[in-house]
Design an enzyme around this catalytic site. Structure first.
Site, PDB file in Angstrom:
ATOM      1  N   ASN A   5       0.680  -0.824  -0.061  1.00 19.90           N
ATOM      2  CA  ASN A   5       0.107  -0.027  -0.168  1.00 19.90           C
ATOM      3  C   ASN A   5       0.674   1.394   0.353  1.00 19.90           C
ATOM      4  O   ASN A   5       1.473   1.593   0.973  1.00 19.90           O
ATOM      5  CB  ASN A   5      -0.926   0.117   0.810  1.00 19.90           C
ATOM      6  CG  ASN A   5      -2.006   1.588   1.667  1.00 19.90           C
ATOM      7  OD1 ASN A   5      -1.974   1.570   0.502  1.00 19.90           O
ATOM      8  ND2 ASN A   5      -2.752   1.084   2.525  1.00 19.90           N
TER       9      ASN A   5
ATOM     10  N   LYS B 126       0.146   4.259  -0.670  1.00 14.91           N
ATOM     11  CA  LYS B 126      -0.450   5.174   0.254  1.00 14.91           C
ATOM     12  C   LYS B 126      -0.277   6.263  -1.011  1.00 14.91           C
ATOM     13  O   LYS B 126      -0.012   6.042  -1.757  1.00 14.91           O
ATOM     14  CB  LYS B 126       0.135   5.614   1.232  1.00 14.91           C
ATOM     15  CG  LYS B 126       0.019   4.521   2.504  1.00 14.91           C
ATOM     16  CD  LYS B 126      -0.014   5.141   3.721  1.00 14.91           C
ATOM     17  CE  LYS B 126      -0.176   3.483   4.709  1.00 14.91           C
ATOM     18  NZ  LYS B 126       0.054   4.122   6.375  1.00 14.91           N
TER      19      LYS B 126
ATOM     20  N   HIS C 273      -9.819   1.636   4.498  1.00 20.40           N
ATOM     21  CA  HIS C 273      -8.678   1.150   5.360  1.00 20.40           C
ATOM     22  C   HIS C 273      -8.962   2.463   6.637  1.00 20.40           C
ATOM     23  O   HIS C 273      -9.694   3.273   6.438  1.00 20.40           O
ATOM     24  CB  HIS C 273      -7.191   2.579   4.453  1.00 20.40           C
ATOM     25  CG  HIS C 273      -6.031   1.793   4.642  1.00 20.40           C
ATOM     26  ND1 HIS C 273      -5.556   3.047   6.121  1.00 20.40           N
ATOM     27  CD2 HIS C 273      -5.198   1.399   5.072  1.00 20.40           C
ATOM     28  CE1 HIS C 273      -4.405   2.406   6.136  1.00 20.40           C
ATOM     29  NE2 HIS C 273      -3.847   1.214   5.822  1.00 20.40           N
TER      30      HIS C 273
ATOM     31  N   GLU D  68      -7.730   5.151   7.548  1.00 16.22           N
ATOM     32  CA  GLU D  68      -7.216   6.566   7.005  1.00 16.22           C
ATOM     33  C   GLU D  68      -8.216   6.759   6.296  1.00 16.22           C
ATOM     34  O   GLU D  68      -8.604   8.195   6.184  1.00 16.22           O
ATOM     35  CB  GLU D  68      -5.769   6.666   6.258  1.00 16.22           C
ATOM     36  CG  GLU D  68      -4.924   6.310   6.508  1.00 16.22           C
ATOM     37  CD  GLU D  68      -3.737   5.851   6.245  1.00 16.22           C
ATOM     38  OE1 GLU D  68      -3.139   6.102   5.512  1.00 16.22           O
ATOM     39  OE2 GLU D  68      -2.220   5.237   6.452  1.00 16.22           O
TER      40      GLU D  68
ATOM     41  N   GLU E  11      -6.600  -5.062  10.369  1.00 14.79           N
ATOM     42  CA  GLU E  11      -4.848  -3.949  10.495  1.00 14.79           C
ATOM     43  C   GLU E  11      -5.082  -2.886  11.539  1.00 14.79           C
ATOM     44  O   GLU E  11      -5.943  -2.311  11.684  1.00 14.79           O
ATOM     45  CB  GLU E  11      -4.476  -2.546   9.697  1.00 14.79           C
ATOM     46  CG  GLU E  11      -4.603  -3.833   7.937  1.00 14.79           C
ATOM     47  CD  GLU E  11      -4.397  -1.768   7.276  1.00 14.79           C
ATOM     48  OE1 GLU E  11      -3.114  -3.000   6.941  1.00 14.79           O
ATOM     49  OE2 GLU E  11      -4.354  -1.288   7.065  1.00 14.79           O
TER      50      GLU E  11
ATOM     51  N   GLY F  64       0.953   2.406  10.994  1.00 15.24           N
ATOM     52  CA  GLY F  64       2.753   3.584  10.628  1.00 15.24           C
ATOM     53  C   GLY F  64       3.871   3.567  11.923  1.00 15.24           C
ATOM     54  O   GLY F  64       4.035   4.862  12.288  1.00 15.24           O
TER      55      GLY F  64
ATOM     56  N   SER G  36       2.791  -2.144  10.423  1.00 12.40           N
ATOM     57  CA  SER G  36       4.472  -1.913  10.620  1.00 12.40           C
ATOM     58  C   SER G  36       4.784  -3.764  10.910  1.00 12.40           C
ATOM     59  O   SER G  36       5.735  -3.812  11.072  1.00 12.40           O
ATOM     60  CB  SER G  36       5.062  -1.438  12.401  1.00 12.40           C
ATOM     61  OG  SER G  36       4.366  -0.046  12.619  1.00 12.40           O
TER      62      SER G  36
HETATM   63  C1  PEP Z   1      -1.077  -0.011   6.041  1.00 10.28           C
HETATM   64  O1  PEP Z   1      -1.372   1.582   5.859  1.00 10.28           O
HETATM   65  O2  PEP Z   1      -1.911  -0.083   5.560  1.00 10.28           O
HETATM   66  C2  PEP Z   1      -0.231   0.338   7.013  1.00 10.28           C
HETATM   67  C3  PEP Z   1       0.130  -1.520   6.790  1.00 10.28           C
HETATM   68  O3  PEP Z   1       0.703   0.083   7.002  1.00 10.28           O
HETATM   69  P1  PEP Z   1       2.111   0.549   7.569  1.00 10.28           P
HETATM   70  O4  PEP Z   1       2.969  -0.800   7.087  1.00 10.28           O
HETATM   71  O5  PEP Z   1       2.970   1.513   7.695  1.00 10.28           O
HETATM   72  O6  PEP Z   1       2.197   0.692   8.799  1.00 10.28           O
END
Ligand code: PEP
Length: 252
Positions: free
Chosen positions: A9, A11, A98, A100, A168, A174, A213
């Protein structure tokens, strides 16, 4: 035996100028060439890169993904992109719900559910994201939140064939703080059980990805859990060589 999926992803990152180098690096990985058919690799990128990326991935097993879409086919929705338009560009997977988007763009469960339905109607795979915030985890609401998010989508679905779920935890996205493999497995098991209650044995084939992460040091342990079938990777997917090493790690 279930396949594995590793979905990047990006983003709102990267640029058109980065695209060729990134895909060239990834193409060197035998798993995205003709290699291991157990692993599906998806690059979910910003819309403006999709047209060019479709050319660059030709002849590889990389799948093209998007990060959002509108549920309507067309109309007066300034700034939006429909799922049918993405299909024309060769997109096969769309990340939906997601955190976000839920948090910053007000996407509530019913909107996410409509998007998933449209995606499946177009015979594309929906990568549905679910997960709790830190406050929700601390107050013991992890399972009720995930259940609510699942119920909204499951109630309008006839089967699971075009659905992938990504657990998630919002507190892990993040932040550099991943869920432990035990914490993640517990929720993944819960998700599979809920899917089983509604759809029966088809839930055994449902891909459930972990996101939050994930990186080269934790990917193997996470994916070794019985109900974790791969990852949705943000930050660590921006470096093609790192992402490529993560693909190797899940198969090792
Ligand atoms: C995400 O935004 O889907 C995600 C898993 O981000 P990160 O790996 O940076 O935590």
């Amino acid at each position: 035996m279930r396949k594995l999926m590793m979905a990047a992803n990006w983003k709102m990152n990267m640029s058109l100028a980065d695209l060729e180098g990134y895909i060239d690096t990834l193409k060197k990985n035998r798993n995205v060439q003709s290699g291991d058919r157990l692993l599906e690799t998806v690059l979910a990128m910003p819309y403006p890169f999709l047209f060019r990326a479709r050319e660059l991935i030709r002849g590889t097993r990389i799948r093209l993904g998007a990060q959002n879409a509108h549920w309507q086919e067309r109309g007066a929705f300034t700034g939006e992109v429909s799922i049918g338009m993405l299909k024309e560009l060769g997109v096969t997977e769309v990340i939906l719900g997601h955190s976000e988007r839920r948090q910053q763009f007000g996407e509530y469960d019913e909107v996410v559910a409509k998007k998933v339905q449209t995606c499946i109607h177009h015979d594309m795979r929906a990568l549905l994201c679910v997960g709790e915030t830190l406050e929700e985890r601390k107050s013991g609401q992890t399972f009720s939140v995930v259940q609510r998010q699942l119920d909204a989508v499951f109630s309008g679905l006839a089967d699971l064939t075009k659905l992938v779920i990504a657990y998630e935890p919002v507190w892990a996205i993040g932040t550099g703080v991943s869920a432990s493999s035990a914490q993640a497995q517990e929720v993944h098991r819960f998700i599979r059980d809920k899917a089983k209650q509604k759809f029966g044995d088809a839930a055994d084939s449902l891909l459930i990805l972990y996101g939050g992460s994930m990186n080269l040091s934790n990917v193997r342990e996470l994916v070794a859990q019985p109900d974790i079938d791969g990852g949705l990777i943000g930050g660590a997917s921006l470096d093609a060589s790192l992402f490529s090493q993560m693909l190797d790690a899940v198969l090792s």
